[in-house]
Design a protein around this motif. Structure first.
Motif, short mmCIF file in Angstrom:
data_model
loop_
_atom_site.label_atom_id
_atom_site.label_comp_id
_atom_site.label_asym_id
_atom_site.label_seq_id
_atom_site.Cartn_x
_atom_site.Cartn_y
_atom_site.Cartn_z
N ASP A 1 -16.03 2.31 -6.15
CA ASP A 1 -15.57 2.13 -4.76
C ASP A 1 -16.72 2.15 -3.77
N GLU B 1 -0.53 -1.89 0.18
CA GLU B 1 -1.38 -1.40 -0.90
C GLU B 1 -2.05 -2.55 -1.62
N GLY C 1 -5.36 -0.06 -5.49
CA GLY C 1 -5.42 1.39 -5.41
C GLY C 1 -5.63 1.94 -4.01
N PHE C 2 -5.96 1.08 -3.06
CA PHE C 2 -6.10 1.49 -1.67
C PHE C 2 -4.79 1.24 -0.92
N HIS C 3 -4.59 2.01 0.13
CA HIS C 3 -3.42 1.76 0.97
C HIS C 3 -3.75 2.09 2.42
N MET D 1 -10.53 8.73 2.77
CA MET D 1 -9.87 8.30 4.00
C MET D 1 -10.93 7.78 4.95
N ARG E 1 3.58 0.77 4.91
CA ARG E 1 2.38 0.92 4.09
C ARG E 1 2.12 -0.35 3.31
N GLN F 1 -6.93 4.53 2.82
CA GLN F 1 -6.87 5.71 1.97
C GLN F 1 -6.81 5.33 0.50
N LYS F 2 -7.26 6.27 -0.30
CA LYS F 2 -7.14 6.14 -1.75
C LYS F 2 -7.04 7.55 -2.30
N SER F 3 -6.21 7.76 -3.27
CA SER F 3 -5.93 9.12 -3.74
C SER F 3 -7.09 9.71 -4.53
N SER F 4 -7.83 8.87 -5.23
CA SER F 4 -8.89 9.38 -6.09
C SER F 4 -10.05 8.38 -6.13
N PRO G 1 -10.05 12.46 -2.74
CA PRO G 1 -9.37 11.42 -1.95
C PRO G 1 -10.31 10.80 -0.91
#
Lengths: 113, 115
Positions: free
Chosen positions: A85, A59, A62-64, A20, A57, A77-80, A18
């Protein structure tokens, strides 16, 4: 005066983990707007996403990020993370009402295989 | 077609030289900006303008002049270039202020080297 702080100058992560990136700000304007811009190598900086109302939030690609006025933060943030990136990320504040954006110093994100 | 263009894309000059960087936008935006980008400093605002004939001083204006001749065209002038002005320069435009109007659109950049 208004200011934006991006504490990390460089973030290096392994693909799939992830992401951040931190952004905090200072302004006297209660109606401030925050933006994240992304700058890929050999391209122009461009808008990645922008804030909405407090605690909501937003988005994109894929980013938020969520604007938290209580803590004056707008972390990205992005989960993966993906190799693609890797770029320079800027947080920016529109708070003065005089048509400038106040820019953070940027965070370079490097994603490794 | 690109909405913000810059010329030249690369420029090498000597100390004391005279340099003009050009920017044109076809977004019909009122606001235009000149930035320099340096490692460790991010984007720093040099000058900006909210219309033809208008000029506002940014955060790092020393050594730079600017002129907005039309809504479309914004020029950055370095009359006595110094090595400290070696940098990547970006021009940008925006419609105005507020969440839906403050987005800035950037040109491709000009890399300036002062020897």
């Amino acid at each position: 005066g208004d200011s934006v702080t991006q504490k990390e100058g460089l973030v290096t992560l392994t693909e799939g983990l992830p992401v951040m990136l931190n952004c905090t700000y200072q302004t006297i304007y209660s109606n401030a707007f925050l933006f994240w811009y992304v700058h890929y190598l050999n391209e122009s900086p461009r808008l990645l996403l922008k804030s909405s109302t407090d605690n909501k939030r937003t988005e994109h690609q894929g980013f938020h990020a969520t604007l938290h006025k209580s803590s004056s933060s707008f972390h990205l943030q992005k989960s993966s993370a993906q190799l693609s990136d890797s770029a320079l990320y800027y947080c920016a504040l529109s708070g003065r009402g005089n048509y400038q954006l106040i820019w953070g110093s940027g965070t370079k994100l490097i994603i490794k295989p | 077609e690109a909405a913000v263009t810059q010329s030249p894309r690369n420029k090498v000059t000597v100390t004391g030289g005279n340099v003009t960087l050009s920017c044109r936008q076809t977004n019909s935006h009122n606001y235009m900006y000149w930035y320099r980008q340096d490692t460790g400093h991010g984007l720093r605002l040099i000058h900006y303008s909210y219309g033809a004939g208008n000029l506002q001083i940014g955060d790092v204006p020393d050594g730079y002049k600017a002129t907005r001749t039309t809504q479309e065209d914004f020029f950055l002038l370095l009359e006595l270039a110094s090595p400290s002005q070696t940098s990547l320069y970006f021009c940008a435009s925006s419609e105005g202020w507020g969440l839906n109007y403050a987005e800035q659109f950037f040109g491709p950049g000009t890399r300036l080297t002062v020897l």
